[in-house]
Scaffold this motif. Structure first.
Motif, PDB file in Angstrom:
ATOM      1  N   ALA A  64      48.262  48.791  89.033  1.00  0.00           N
ATOM      2  CA  ALA A  64      47.121  48.135  88.486  1.00  0.00           C
ATOM      3  C   ALA A  64      46.960  46.870  88.823  1.00  0.00           C
ATOM      4  O   ALA A  64      48.040  45.987  88.714  1.00  0.00           O
ATOM      5  CB  ALA A  64      46.834  48.478  86.943  1.00  0.00           C
ATOM      6  N   GLN A  68      41.348  46.209  87.935  1.00  0.00           N
ATOM      7  CA  GLN A  68      41.114  47.426  87.050  1.00  0.00           C
ATOM      8  C   GLN A  68      40.484  47.192  85.553  1.00  0.00           C
ATOM      9  O   GLN A  68      40.121  48.048  84.729  1.00  0.00           O
ATOM     10  CB  GLN A  68      42.551  48.001  86.603  1.00  0.00           C
ATOM     11  CG  GLN A  68      42.767  49.289  87.840  1.00  0.00           C
ATOM     12  CD  GLN A  68      42.970  48.869  89.211  1.00  0.00           C
ATOM     13  OE1 GLN A  68      43.978  47.727  89.545  1.00  0.00           O
ATOM     14  NE2 GLN A  68      42.206  49.029  90.124  1.00  0.00           N
ATOM     15  N   GLU A  80      42.720  51.596  81.370  1.00  0.00           N
ATOM     16  CA  GLU A  80      42.150  50.949  82.536  1.00  0.00           C
ATOM     17  C   GLU A  80      42.927  51.186  83.678  1.00  0.00           C
ATOM     18  O   GLU A  80      42.796  51.293  84.936  1.00  0.00           O
ATOM     19  CB  GLU A  80      41.665  49.451  82.447  1.00  0.00           C
ATOM     20  CG  GLU A  80      40.379  49.467  81.711  1.00  0.00           C
ATOM     21  CD  GLU A  80      40.258  47.983  81.169  1.00  0.00           C
ATOM     22  OE1 GLU A  80      38.906  47.566  81.383  1.00  0.00           O
ATOM     23  OE2 GLU A  80      41.093  47.258  81.183  1.00  0.00           O
TER      24      GLU A  80
END
Length: 185
Positions: A64, A68, A80
């Motif tokens: 991530a 995100q 997320e």
């Protein structure tokens, strides 16, 4: 013997005030998986959850990034990360092969924010539990990412930050560092 490694880079560093970073090494040798993780600049004197995340369907997980942060609250929270990294799979705590994720058996950073984690895991037991949970006994480490979690309670997290697990708050589950696991040998 199979060897995998990850360079662990900061996540949420602007929001939490520290750039946690480190490295991980995974060695499969016969019937054991040896895990070595070294972290630096994590929030000091705090337990840090650490896991590998991935997709049960075998898709390749990615780390991530700030992209995100879909609700634009300034934090990439645990939910997320799911779109690119999948779900939490195996914890790096006192008994990874038991796959008991929410507990207090994770490493604690010292006063400088450093910690080292080493564990030799019985591969058959881990594979059996992994298969029971994800319907696949292959860990596919090169399709996984590692996350380090946790900030102190004095970090001001907006109500939009999600990811509490049981009685553990979003301060415990907030990702602070991430790394893509890659095959070396």
């Amino acid at each position: 013997m199979k060897i995998y490694e990850a360079t662990i880079v900061p996540l949420n560093e602007q929001a939490i005030g520290t750039a946690a970073h480190g490295s991980a090494l995974f060695v499969i040798n016969g019937d054991t998986l040896t895990i070595n993780i070294e972290m630096h600049a994590t929030p000091a004197n705090l337990q840090h959850w650490e896991h590998f995340h991935g997709f049960p369907d075998g898709r390749d997980a990615q780390i991530a990034t700030s992209a995100q942060d879909v609700n634009h609250d300034g934090f990439v929270d645990l939910p997320e990360t799911g779109a690119v990294s999948g779900t939490t799979m195996v914890p790096f705590n006192d008994a990874p092969h038991e796959m008991d994720i929410p507990n207090d058996a994770y490493p604690v950073a010292d006063a400088n924010g450093d910690f080292a984690y080493t564990k030799v895991v019985p591969l058959a037991a881990l594979s059996e539990k992994f298969k029971a949970t994800f319907n696949d006994s292959d860990l596919d480490l090169d399709k996984r990412v590692i996350y380090i979690h946790g900030v102190t309670d004095d970090v001001d997290l907006p109500d939009t930050v999600a990811g509490a697990v049981g009685h553990y708050s979003t301060h415990v589950t907030l990702p602070i560092a991430v790394g893509k696991i890659v095959a070396v040998k």
